[in-house]
Design a protein around this motif. Structure first.
Motif, PDB file in Angstrom:
ATOM      1  N   MET A   4       0.820  -1.193   0.000  1.00  0.00           N
ATOM      2  CA  MET A   4       0.000   0.000   0.000  1.00  0.00           C
ATOM      3  C   MET A   4       0.866   1.261   0.000  1.00  0.00           C
ATOM      4  N   ARG A   5       1.917   1.229   0.793  1.00  0.00           N
ATOM      5  CA  ARG A   5       2.787   2.402   0.872  1.00  0.00           C
ATOM      6  C   ARG A   5       3.381   2.749  -0.492  1.00  0.00           C
ATOM      7  N   LYS A   6       3.701   1.730  -1.290  1.00  0.00           N
ATOM      8  CA  LYS A   6       4.258   1.959  -2.628  1.00  0.00           C
ATOM      9  C   LYS A   6       3.262   2.721  -3.499  1.00  0.00           C
ATOM     10  N   HIS A   7       1.992   2.360  -3.407  1.00  0.00           N
ATOM     11  CA  HIS A   7       0.948   3.057  -4.179  1.00  0.00           C
ATOM     12  C   HIS A   7       0.831   4.512  -3.728  1.00  0.00           C
ATOM     13  N   GLU A  48       3.196   6.331  -2.299  1.00  0.00           N
ATOM     14  CA  GLU A  48       4.390   7.059  -2.725  1.00  0.00           C
ATOM     15  C   GLU A  48       4.293   7.445  -4.197  1.00  0.00           C
ATOM     16  N   THR A  49       3.723   6.578  -5.009  1.00  0.00           N
ATOM     17  CA  THR A  49       3.501   6.897  -6.421  1.00  0.00           C
ATOM     18  C   THR A  49       2.529   8.061  -6.551  1.00  0.00           C
ATOM     19  N   LEU A  50       1.464   8.038  -5.749  1.00  0.00           N
ATOM     20  CA  LEU A  50       0.487   9.127  -5.747  1.00  0.00           C
ATOM     21  C   LEU A  50       1.156  10.450  -5.381  1.00  0.00           C
ATOM     22  N   ILE A  51       1.971  10.448  -4.336  1.00  0.00           N
ATOM     23  CA  ILE A  51       2.661  11.664  -3.902  1.00  0.00           C
ATOM     24  C   ILE A  51       3.623  12.152  -4.977  1.00  0.00           C
ATOM     25  N   GLU A  52       4.331  11.248  -5.615  1.00  0.00           N
ATOM     26  CA  GLU A  52       5.261  11.628  -6.683  1.00  0.00           C
ATOM     27  C   GLU A  52       4.508  12.269  -7.850  1.00  0.00           C
ATOM     28  N   GLN A  53       3.347  11.735  -8.179  1.00  0.00           N
ATOM     29  CA  GLN A  53       2.524  12.320  -9.241  1.00  0.00           C
ATOM     30  C   GLN A  53       2.048  13.713  -8.844  1.00  0.00           C
ATOM     31  N   CYS A  54       1.677  13.889  -7.575  1.00  0.00           N
ATOM     32  CA  CYS A  54       1.243  15.203  -7.086  1.00  0.00           C
ATOM     33  C   CYS A  54       2.366  16.225  -7.228  1.00  0.00           C
ATOM     34  N   ARG A  55       3.575  15.805  -6.954  1.00  0.00           N
ATOM     35  CA  ARG A  55       4.723  16.713  -7.039  1.00  0.00           C
ATOM     36  C   ARG A  55       5.121  17.021  -8.479  1.00  0.00           C
ATOM     37  N   SER A  56       4.978  16.053  -9.362  1.00  0.00           N
ATOM     38  CA  SER A  56       5.508  16.208 -10.717  1.00  0.00           C
ATOM     39  C   SER A  56       4.545  16.886 -11.696  1.00  0.00           C
ATOM     40  N   LYS A  57       3.279  16.871 -11.407  1.00  0.00           N
ATOM     41  CA  LYS A  57       2.311  17.463 -12.340  1.00  0.00           C
ATOM     42  C   LYS A  57       2.018  18.907 -11.940  1.00  0.00           C
ATOM     43  N   LYS A  95      -7.834  -2.016   7.033  1.00  0.00           N
ATOM     44  CA  LYS A  95      -7.764  -2.907   8.198  1.00  0.00           C
ATOM     45  C   LYS A  95      -7.246  -2.125   9.388  1.00  0.00           C
ATOM     46  N   ASP A  96      -6.116  -2.522   9.954  1.00  0.00           N
ATOM     47  CA  ASP A  96      -5.603  -1.814  11.122  1.00  0.00           C
ATOM     48  C   ASP A  96      -4.439  -0.888  10.777  1.00  0.00           C
ATOM     49  N   GLN A  97      -4.226  -0.614   9.495  1.00  0.00           N
ATOM     50  CA  GLN A  97      -3.197   0.334   9.075  1.00  0.00           C
ATOM     51  C   GLN A  97      -3.853   1.645   8.678  1.00  0.00           C
ATOM     52  N   ARG A  98      -3.212   2.743   9.080  1.00  0.00           N
ATOM     53  CA  ARG A  98      -3.734   4.064   8.743  1.00  0.00           C
ATOM     54  C   ARG A  98      -2.593   4.904   8.175  1.00  0.00           C
ATOM     55  N   TYR A  99      -2.851   5.505   7.028  1.00  0.00           N
ATOM     56  CA  TYR A  99      -1.865   6.365   6.365  1.00  0.00           C
ATOM     57  C   TYR A  99      -2.434   7.779   6.308  1.00  0.00           C
ATOM     58  N   THR A 100      -1.589   8.755   6.568  1.00  0.00           N
ATOM     59  CA  THR A 100      -1.996  10.150   6.527  1.00  0.00           C
ATOM     60  C   THR A 100      -1.194  10.855   5.441  1.00  0.00           C
ATOM     61  N   ILE A 101      -1.921  11.564   4.594  1.00  0.00           N
ATOM     62  CA  ILE A 101      -1.298  12.294   3.487  1.00  0.00           C
ATOM     63  C   ILE A 101      -1.622  13.772   3.647  1.00  0.00           C
ATOM     64  N   SER A 102      -0.623  14.599   3.470  1.00  0.00           N
ATOM     65  CA  SER A 102      -0.789  16.044   3.524  1.00  0.00           C
ATOM     66  C   SER A 102      -0.595  16.601   2.115  1.00  0.00           C
ATOM     67  N   LEU A 103      -1.587  17.337   1.644  1.00  0.00           N
ATOM     68  CA  LEU A 103      -1.535  17.936   0.311  1.00  0.00           C
ATOM     69  C   LEU A 103      -1.649  19.448   0.436  1.00  0.00           C
ATOM     70  N   SER A 104      -0.663  20.164  -0.077  1.00  0.00           N
ATOM     71  CA  SER A 104      -0.732  21.619  -0.105  1.00  0.00           C
ATOM     72  C   SER A 104       0.116  22.134  -1.251  1.00  0.00           C
ATOM     73  N   SER A 105      -0.011  23.418  -1.525  1.00  0.00           N
ATOM     74  CA  SER A 105       0.781  24.019  -2.600  1.00  0.00           C
ATOM     75  C   SER A 105       2.258  24.077  -2.232  1.00  0.00           C
ATOM     76  N   CYS A 160      -6.936  -0.153  -6.073  1.00  0.00           N
ATOM     77  CA  CYS A 160      -7.703   0.034  -7.315  1.00  0.00           C
ATOM     78  C   CYS A 160      -8.044   1.512  -7.503  1.00  0.00           C
ATOM     79  N   LEU A 161      -8.409   2.176  -6.425  1.00  0.00           N
ATOM     80  CA  LEU A 161      -8.734   3.601  -6.465  1.00  0.00           C
ATOM     81  C   LEU A 161      -7.509   4.439  -6.811  1.00  0.00           C
ATOM     82  N   ILE A 162      -6.401   4.181  -6.145  1.00  0.00           N
ATOM     83  CA  ILE A 162      -5.185   4.977  -6.360  1.00  0.00           C
ATOM     84  C   ILE A 162      -4.621   4.770  -7.761  1.00  0.00           C
TER      85      ILE A 162
END
Length: 117
Positions: free
Chosen positions: A1-4, A6-15, A34-44, A71-73
């Motif tokens: 999941m973390r790999k997906h 990280e790809t999302l974050i890289e796309q956010c930075r590159s576009k 399940k019992d894993q929680r990931y937090t993402i911060s998005l800003s300019s 599937c969503l990511i």
């Protein structure tokens, strides 16, 4: 999941065009499988996976199985469509839903298809 993620974050930075969508104050997105929680911060200023999310208040939560969130990511499905089909649960307002759906759709990997003439 973390790999997906990280790809999302890289796309956010590159576009570059996405930078115009991001708010100046961080938008906090939580993704729970399940019992894993990931937090993402998005800003300019910065897009990142937050390692220590203590003290951060989430503005939107996506909850589901690892397969459904992957599937969503990857951009195979729209967030609102998956919610309508009870594949994912969300918590947050309508505007944050539109923002998250836009970011996820615009960061999906683009598959170039060959055209035969």
């Amino acid at each position: 999941m973390r790999k997906h993620l990280e790809t999302l974050i890289e796309q956010c930075r590159s576009k570059y065009h996405l930078q115009l969508l991001f708010p100046s104050n961080p938008f906090i997105l939580d993704i729970q499988c399940k019992d894993q929680r990931y937090t993402i911060s998005l800003s300019s200023k910065a897009c990142m996976i937050v390692e220590d999310s203590n003290g951060l208040e989430s503005q939107f939560l996506i909850k589901g199985t690892e397969d459904m969130i992957a599937c969503l990511i990857k951009g195979n499905e729209l967030l609102s469509h998956m919610v309508d089909q009870d594949q994912l649960e969300i918590k947050g307002g309508y505007r944050p839903l539109l923002f998250v759906e836009s970011v996820l759709w615009l960061t999906r990997p683009v598959v170039k298809e060959t055209v035969e003439i």
